[in-house]
Write an enzyme that holds these catalytic residues in place. Structure first.
Site, mmCIF file in Angstrom:
data_model
loop_
_atom_site.group_PDB
_atom_site.id
_atom_site.type_symbol
_atom_site.label_atom_id
_atom_site.label_comp_id
_atom_site.label_asym_id
_atom_site.label_seq_id
_atom_site.Cartn_x
_atom_site.Cartn_y
_atom_site.Cartn_z
ATOM 1 N N GLU A 137 -4.095 3.626 6.584
ATOM 2 C CA GLU A 137 -4.104 3.555 5.116
ATOM 3 C C GLU A 137 -4.753 4.850 4.597
ATOM 4 O O GLU A 137 -4.348 5.402 3.581
ATOM 5 C CB GLU A 137 -4.912 2.326 4.686
ATOM 6 N N SER B 270 -10.763 0.350 4.359
ATOM 7 C CA SER B 270 -10.010 0.045 5.578
ATOM 8 C C SER B 270 -9.246 1.273 6.051
ATOM 9 O O SER B 270 -8.505 1.880 5.288
ATOM 10 C CB SER B 270 -8.989 -1.062 5.305
ATOM 11 N N ARG C 7 0.822 -1.220 0.000
ATOM 12 C CA ARG C 7 0.000 0.000 0.000
ATOM 13 C C ARG C 7 0.851 1.263 0.000
ATOM 14 O O ARG C 7 0.502 2.267 0.647
ATOM 15 C CB ARG C 7 -0.985 0.018 1.190
HETATM 16 C C1 LIG Z 1 -15.717 0.756 0.125
HETATM 17 C C2 LIG Z 1 -14.240 0.848 -0.143
HETATM 18 C C3 LIG Z 1 -13.500 -0.295 -0.377
HETATM 19 C C4 LIG Z 1 -12.123 -0.204 -0.627
HETATM 20 N N1 LIG Z 1 -11.428 -1.356 -0.863
HETATM 21 C C5 LIG Z 1 -10.107 -1.290 -1.125
HETATM 22 C C6 LIG Z 1 -9.351 -2.479 -1.390
HETATM 23 O O1 LIG Z 1 -9.864 -3.583 -1.395
HETATM 24 N N2 LIG Z 1 -8.031 -2.343 -1.645
HETATM 25 C C7 LIG Z 1 -7.404 -1.124 -1.663
HETATM 26 O O2 LIG Z 1 -6.205 -1.069 -1.936
HETATM 27 N N3 LIG Z 1 -8.099 0.024 -1.419
HETATM 28 C C8 LIG Z 1 -9.413 -0.026 -1.147
HETATM 29 N N4 LIG Z 1 -10.116 1.121 -0.885
HETATM 30 C C9 LIG Z 1 -9.397 2.417 -0.815
HETATM 31 C C10 LIG Z 1 -9.347 3.217 -2.138
HETATM 32 O O3 LIG Z 1 -10.456 2.912 -2.959
HETATM 33 C C11 LIG Z 1 -8.052 2.982 -2.892
HETATM 34 O O4 LIG Z 1 -6.935 3.374 -2.137
HETATM 35 C C12 LIG Z 1 -8.031 3.747 -4.235
HETATM 36 O O5 LIG Z 1 -6.976 3.256 -5.001
HETATM 37 C C13 LIG Z 1 -7.887 5.263 -4.085
HETATM 38 O O6 LIG Z 1 -8.157 5.856 -5.343
HETATM 39 P P1 LIG Z 1 -8.789 7.311 -5.448
HETATM 40 O O7 LIG Z 1 -8.862 7.686 -6.888
HETATM 41 O O8 LIG Z 1 -10.073 7.391 -4.706
HETATM 42 O O9 LIG Z 1 -7.670 8.183 -4.727
HETATM 43 P P2 LIG Z 1 -7.865 9.354 -3.668
HETATM 44 O O10 LIG Z 1 -8.555 8.817 -2.463
HETATM 45 O O11 LIG Z 1 -8.450 10.548 -4.311
HETATM 46 O O12 LIG Z 1 -6.333 9.645 -3.306
HETATM 47 C C14 LIG Z 1 -5.600 8.694 -2.579
HETATM 48 C C15 LIG Z 1 -4.127 9.121 -2.612
HETATM 49 O O13 LIG Z 1 -3.669 9.041 -3.945
HETATM 50 C C16 LIG Z 1 -3.185 10.314 -4.397
HETATM 51 N N5 LIG Z 1 -3.542 10.410 -5.795
HETATM 52 C C17 LIG Z 1 -4.791 10.334 -6.332
HETATM 53 N N6 LIG Z 1 -4.707 10.439 -7.668
HETATM 54 C C18 LIG Z 1 -3.395 10.580 -7.973
HETATM 55 C C19 LIG Z 1 -2.672 10.746 -9.182
HETATM 56 N N7 LIG Z 1 -3.276 10.797 -10.387
HETATM 57 N N8 LIG Z 1 -1.308 10.878 -9.128
HETATM 58 C C20 LIG Z 1 -0.659 10.827 -7.928
HETATM 59 N N9 LIG Z 1 -1.297 10.670 -6.754
HETATM 60 C C21 LIG Z 1 -2.649 10.546 -6.785
HETATM 61 C C22 LIG Z 1 -3.856 11.341 -3.496
HETATM 62 O O14 LIG Z 1 -3.089 12.525 -3.381
HETATM 63 C C23 LIG Z 1 -3.908 10.572 -2.184
HETATM 64 O O15 LIG Z 1 -2.669 10.647 -1.534
HETATM 65 C C24 LIG Z 1 -11.486 1.056 -0.632
HETATM 66 C C25 LIG Z 1 -12.243 2.219 -0.409
HETATM 67 C C26 LIG Z 1 -13.606 2.121 -0.166
HETATM 68 C C27 LIG Z 1 -14.395 3.381 0.055
#
Ligand SMILES: Cc1cc2nc3c(=O)[nH]c(=O)nc-3n(C[C@H](O)[C@H](O)[C@H](O)COP(=O)(O)OP(=O)(O)OC[C@H]3O[C@@H](n4cnc5c(N)ncnc54)[C@H](O)[C@@H]3O)c2cc1C
Length: 320
Positions: free
Chosen positions: A303, A228, A178
């Protein structure tokens, strides 16, 4: 935020063909439905636009940050006083050739998983229930069922703080559990080249349906959350089990502070029951972390990432 004049707004609209929005209520757009007001949200549609925006901010010495679908971030109750580049649907082209997938950072991860399945490519089944963008997934090296996206990456294209385009091989991306280099190097991921193996579409579909059913059974998917809250680690896992089980044994399920609650369904999820504040979530996280430390000697790392009003994005555990 340093004052943005009408002239500046016109320049930003010339650079960015997607939305350029002022005074956005973060509790409307964030997945957790928490956060104050964001001064400026920009939604570019290409690497060229991201590079031009970053150059524009660099020349003016203006701090800014990147977000994706916000499924892993907690915005401060005070809001966001610096501009925010949101990579999403308007930057989500995807092409596939000979098992190699080239996708923009705004591609929605469950959609990517489905496209892989429809093209008979295996290896992306574990992504089907992760509700973020590909850029966020790369930054977090997200995944499930003991897998992470880093294992499929060939190379990542990003834009650095001065607006230059950078190309990194997978081994230069610092993928760990992660984590990746993109959590600290201030680059914005704009596109990713990945490799997936040939598979049987019907078998891939069965795996995905199993994964989605598991998630519906285990996770509170109806209430806003960030998934999480705390990371697992090999030490605590071996000695006491996954963080959710440890937190559950300490009796936290159903604990409330303000509008935030430890989910009665899964103790590693903190859900917003309606009007949660970031302060409520952080208070619960601190109570959990202190209790787990007292019981096990392990200090849980978050996380979830906390976004300060000045635009710093930090592991939420570092502000408890
Ligand atoms: C119901 C639920 C279930 C989930 N299950 C999982 C799972 O099974 N496994 C898992 O790993 N995660 C899980 N997550 C967490 C989340 O969905 C992941 O971490 C996802 O990859 C984050 O993507 P995001 O676009 O929402 O990023 P954001 O939440 O918008 O950003 C997360 C981080 O990434 C950075 N970021 C975003 N976009 C970019 C970019 N283009 N370039 C550089 N940095 C960037 C942001 O600055 C921040 O630090 C879950 C979340 C929810 C709500």
């Amino acid at each position: 935020m340093d004052c943005i004049s009408e002239n500046d707004m016109d320049m930003l609209r010339d650079i960015c063909s997607g939305d350029v929005l002022q005074g956005v209520d973060l509790s409307d757009i964030s997945h957790w439905r928490i956060g104050g007001r964001a001064a400026l949200v920009l939604r570019p549609s290409s690497t060229t636009e991201v590079a031009a925006l970053r150059r524009w901010f660099y020349q003016r010495g203006m701090a800014h940050l990147v977000i994706g679908k916000t499924t892993n971030v907690l915005f401060a109750d005070e809001g966001l006083h610096v501009p925010c580049i949101q990579i999403g649907a308007v930057m989500s082209k995807l092409s596939i050739e000979h098992g190699e997938v080239y996708a923009d950072a705004g591609v929605w991860v469950p959609g990517l998983s489905r496209t892989l399945m429809l093209n008979g490519l295996t290896g992306g089944e574990h992504l089907c229930g992760i509700p973020g963008t590909l850029g966020g997934l790369i930054c977090m090296n997200g995944g499930s069922n003991s897998r992470s996206i880093g294992g499929n990456v060939i190379s990542v294209e990003s834009v650095d703080s001065r607006g230059s385009i950078v190309e990194r091989d997978a081994k230069e991306c610092g993928f760990g559990y992660r984590s990746s280099i993109y959590q600290t190097n201030d680059e914005i991921v704009t596109a990713v080249r990945m490799r997936f193996l040939p598979g049987v579409c019907s078998a891939i579909r069965v795996e995905m349906l199993k994964d989605l059913a598991n998630r519906r059974r285990k996770f509170p998917l109806k209430e806003p959350s960030c998934g999480s809250v705390f990371k697992s680690s090999p030490g605590i896992y071996a000695d006491f089990g996954p963080p959710g089980a440890v937190i559950e044994r300490l009796g936290f399920k159903g604990m409330r502070v303000g509008g935030a609650m430890v989910s009665p369904k899964h103790a590693n999820f903190i859900v917003n029951t309606g009007r949660a504040k970031a302060a409520d979530v952080l208070e619960i996280m601190k109570s959990i972390r202190d209790a787990v430390y007292a019981q096990t000697g392990y200090l849980l790392e978050a996380e979830a990432r906390y976004v300060t009003p000045g635009g710093k994005v930090l592991p939420a555990s570092s502000v408890l």
